[in-house]
Design a protein around this motif. Sequence first.
Motif, mmCIF file in Angstrom:
data_model
loop_
_atom_site.group_PDB
_atom_site.id
_atom_site.type_symbol
_atom_site.label_atom_id
_atom_site.label_comp_id
_atom_site.label_asym_id
_atom_site.label_seq_id
_atom_site.Cartn_x
_atom_site.Cartn_y
_atom_site.Cartn_z
ATOM 1 N N LEU A 20 0.830 -1.185 0.000
ATOM 2 C CA LEU A 20 0.000 0.000 0.000
ATOM 3 C C LEU A 20 0.873 1.247 0.000
ATOM 4 C CD1 LEU A 20 -2.724 -0.916 2.642
ATOM 5 C CD2 LEU A 20 -2.627 -1.501 0.201
ATOM 6 N N SER A 21 0.406 2.260 -0.691
ATOM 7 C CA SER A 21 1.096 3.535 -0.730
ATOM 8 C C SER A 21 0.152 4.637 -0.291
ATOM 9 C CB SER A 21 1.611 3.844 -2.139
ATOM 10 O OG SER A 21 2.548 2.887 -2.567
ATOM 11 N N CYS A 22 0.710 5.647 0.311
ATOM 12 C CA CYS A 22 -0.034 6.840 0.685
ATOM 13 C C CYS A 22 0.758 8.045 0.219
ATOM 14 C CB CYS A 22 -0.262 6.894 2.191
ATOM 15 S SG CYS A 22 -0.995 8.438 2.784
ATOM 16 N N ALA A 23 0.201 8.776 -0.712
ATOM 17 C CA ALA A 23 0.829 9.985 -1.220
ATOM 18 C C ALA A 23 0.247 11.184 -0.503
ATOM 19 C CB ALA A 23 0.612 10.097 -2.726
ATOM 20 N N ALA A 24 1.118 12.002 0.046
ATOM 21 C CA ALA A 24 0.700 13.140 0.848
ATOM 22 C C ALA A 24 1.036 14.445 0.157
ATOM 23 C CB ALA A 24 1.365 13.101 2.218
ATOM 24 N N SER A 25 0.162 15.402 0.328
ATOM 25 C CA SER A 25 0.418 16.753 -0.141
ATOM 26 C C SER A 25 0.002 17.738 0.940
ATOM 27 C CB SER A 25 -0.324 17.044 -1.448
ATOM 28 O OG SER A 25 -1.733 16.942 -1.266
ATOM 29 N N PHE A 37 -4.257 2.770 9.599
ATOM 30 C CA PHE A 37 -5.353 2.162 10.333
ATOM 31 C C PHE A 37 -6.182 1.352 9.357
ATOM 32 C CE2 PHE A 37 -3.951 5.124 13.362
ATOM 33 C CZ PHE A 37 -4.581 4.922 14.579
ATOM 34 N N ARG A 38 -7.054 0.530 9.888
ATOM 35 C CA ARG A 38 -7.940 -0.229 9.021
ATOM 36 C C ARG A 38 -9.292 -0.403 9.682
ATOM 37 N NH1 ARG A 38 -5.202 -6.302 9.314
ATOM 38 N NH2 ARG A 38 -6.159 -6.948 11.309
ATOM 39 N N GLN A 39 -10.291 -0.627 8.853
ATOM 40 C CA GLN A 39 -11.634 -0.870 9.338
ATOM 41 C C GLN A 39 -12.231 -2.026 8.555
ATOM 42 O OE1 GLN A 39 -14.182 2.552 9.440
ATOM 43 N NE2 GLN A 39 -15.648 1.558 10.796
ATOM 44 N N TYR A 97 -8.097 0.188 4.343
ATOM 45 C CA TYR A 97 -6.900 0.693 5.004
ATOM 46 C C TYR A 97 -6.783 2.188 4.780
ATOM 47 C CZ TYR A 97 -5.309 -3.974 6.123
ATOM 48 O OH TYR A 97 -5.208 -5.242 6.656
ATOM 49 N N TYR A 98 -6.580 2.914 5.873
ATOM 50 C CA TYR A 98 -6.543 4.364 5.852
ATOM 51 C C TYR A 98 -5.180 4.883 6.254
ATOM 52 C CZ TYR A 98 -11.638 4.034 5.860
ATOM 53 O OH TYR A 98 -12.944 3.745 5.557
ATOM 54 N N CYS A 99 -4.710 5.857 5.535
ATOM 55 C CA CYS A 99 -3.487 6.568 5.863
ATOM 56 C C CYS A 99 -3.817 7.721 6.814
ATOM 57 C CB CYS A 99 -2.847 7.088 4.580
ATOM 58 S SG CYS A 99 -1.304 7.996 4.786
ATOM 59 N N ARG A 100 -2.936 7.959 7.779
ATOM 60 C CA ARG A 100 -3.146 9.024 8.747
ATOM 61 C C ARG A 100 -1.891 9.880 8.901
ATOM 62 N NH1 ARG A 100 -3.619 7.902 15.144
ATOM 63 N NH2 ARG A 100 -1.385 7.581 14.753
ATOM 64 N N THR A 102 -0.304 12.870 11.407
ATOM 65 C CA THR A 102 -0.506 13.414 12.739
ATOM 66 C C THR A 102 0.530 14.473 13.075
ATOM 67 O OG1 THR A 102 -1.385 11.292 13.497
ATOM 68 C CG2 THR A 102 -0.708 12.863 15.179
ATOM 69 N N ASP A 103 0.070 15.603 13.523
ATOM 70 C CA ASP A 103 0.903 16.568 14.229
ATOM 71 C C ASP A 103 0.038 17.091 15.374
ATOM 72 O OD1 ASP A 103 0.806 19.043 11.496
ATOM 73 O OD2 ASP A 103 -0.813 18.120 12.653
ATOM 74 N N ASP A 104 -0.355 18.334 15.327
ATOM 75 C CA ASP A 104 -1.333 18.816 16.296
ATOM 76 C C ASP A 104 -2.762 18.575 15.812
ATOM 77 O OD1 ASP A 104 -1.475 22.361 15.495
ATOM 78 O OD2 ASP A 104 -0.872 20.656 14.266
ATOM 79 N N LYS A 105 -2.907 18.120 14.583
ATOM 80 C CA LYS A 105 -4.186 17.746 14.011
ATOM 81 C C LYS A 105 -4.027 16.407 13.304
ATOM 82 C CE LYS A 105 -6.808 20.767 12.043
ATOM 83 N NZ LYS A 105 -7.328 21.790 11.092
ATOM 84 N N ILE A 106 -5.139 15.748 13.070
ATOM 85 C CA ILE A 106 -5.121 14.450 12.417
ATOM 86 C C ILE A 106 -5.823 14.563 11.071
ATOM 87 C CG2 ILE A 106 -5.887 12.059 12.520
ATOM 88 C CD1 ILE A 106 -5.702 12.258 15.562
ATOM 89 N N TYR A 107 -5.167 14.048 10.040
ATOM 90 C CA TYR A 107 -5.729 14.011 8.704
ATOM 91 C C TYR A 107 -5.805 12.567 8.232
ATOM 92 C CZ TYR A 107 -4.657 19.011 8.657
ATOM 93 O OH TYR A 107 -4.585 20.352 8.952
ATOM 94 N N TRP A 108 -6.867 12.264 7.520
ATOM 95 C CA TRP A 108 -7.106 10.918 7.020
ATOM 96 C C TRP A 108 -7.262 10.914 5.510
ATOM 97 C CZ3 TRP A 108 -6.927 6.869 10.364
ATOM 98 C CH2 TRP A 108 -7.114 7.147 11.729
ATOM 99 N N GLY A 109 -6.799 9.829 4.906
ATOM 100 C CA GLY A 109 -7.134 9.587 3.523
ATOM 101 C C GLY A 109 -8.501 8.952 3.427
ATOM 102 N N LYS A 110 -8.924 8.667 2.205
ATOM 103 C CA LYS A 110 -10.241 8.083 1.984
ATOM 104 C C LYS A 110 -10.230 6.559 2.017
ATOM 105 C CE LYS A 110 -11.987 11.993 -0.677
ATOM 106 N NZ LYS A 110 -12.557 12.450 -1.973
ATOM 107 N N GLY A 111 -9.057 5.968 2.048
ATOM 108 C CA GLY A 111 -8.934 4.536 2.213
ATOM 109 C C GLY A 111 -8.760 3.777 0.913
ATOM 110 N N THR A 112 -8.183 2.589 1.033
ATOM 111 C CA THR A 112 -8.061 1.652 -0.073
ATOM 112 C C THR A 112 -8.447 0.269 0.427
ATOM 113 O OG1 THR A 112 -6.585 0.819 -1.823
ATOM 114 C CG2 THR A 112 -5.596 1.204 0.343
ATOM 115 N N LEU A 113 -9.237 -0.434 -0.350
ATOM 116 C CA LEU A 113 -9.795 -1.706 0.090
ATOM 117 C C LEU A 113 -8.832 -2.852 -0.171
ATOM 118 C CD1 LEU A 113 -12.193 -3.415 1.135
ATOM 119 C CD2 LEU A 113 -13.028 -3.488 -1.227
ATOM 120 N N VAL A 114 -8.599 -3.638 0.865
ATOM 121 C CA VAL A 114 -7.824 -4.869 0.773
ATOM 122 C C VAL A 114 -8.748 -6.032 1.073
ATOM 123 C CG1 VAL A 114 -5.954 -6.228 1.786
ATOM 124 C CG2 VAL A 114 -5.649 -3.778 1.390
ATOM 125 N N THR A 115 -8.837 -6.967 0.147
ATOM 126 C CA THR A 115 -9.661 -8.152 0.330
ATOM 127 C C THR A 115 -8.784 -9.382 0.200
ATOM 128 O OG1 THR A 115 -11.589 -7.022 -0.608
ATOM 129 C CG2 THR A 115 -11.679 -9.420 -0.454
#
Length: 118
Positions: A20-25, A37-39, A97-100, A102-115
Motif C-alpha cells: 500500500l502507498s499513501c501519497a501526501a500533499s 489504520f484499518r476498518q 486501510y486508511y493513511c493518517r 498526525t501533528d497537532d491535528k489528524i488528517y485521514w485519507g479516503k482509504g483503499t480496500l484490501v480483500t
Amino acid sequence: QVQLVESGGGLVQAGGSLRLSCAASGGTFSRYDMGWFRQAPGKEREFVARISRGGHSTYDIEYADFVKGRFIIDRDNAENAVYLQMNSLKPEDTAVYYCRRTDDKIYWGKGTLVTVSS
C-alpha cells in the motif's frame, strides 16, 4: 490543503502480499508522524502501524500485535509517501486501510480496500 491518497489495495489470496502507498500533499511531509489504520466490515477502525518523523535510522516504528512479523511500514520523504508492505496476508486482514497524518491535528485519507480470500 492537506490531502492523503491511498493506493495499492486489491484482491489477493491468503498468504499473498500487497504494498500500500499513501501519497501526501500539503505541509512538510518529513515533519509528521504517519500511520496506517484499518476498518473491517462490521468493526471499528483499528491501529495497524505507525512511523515517526525523523530521518535515516531515527524513525520510531510501532506495529499492532496482529501484524508484527508480517507487515512493514516505511516512508520516503523525498516522495512524500508512506508505505505498508503486507506479507502473509490472512482473510482477517480484509479491511479498508486508511493513511493518517498526525501533528497537532489528524488528517485521514479516503482509504483503499484490501480483500484477502481464503
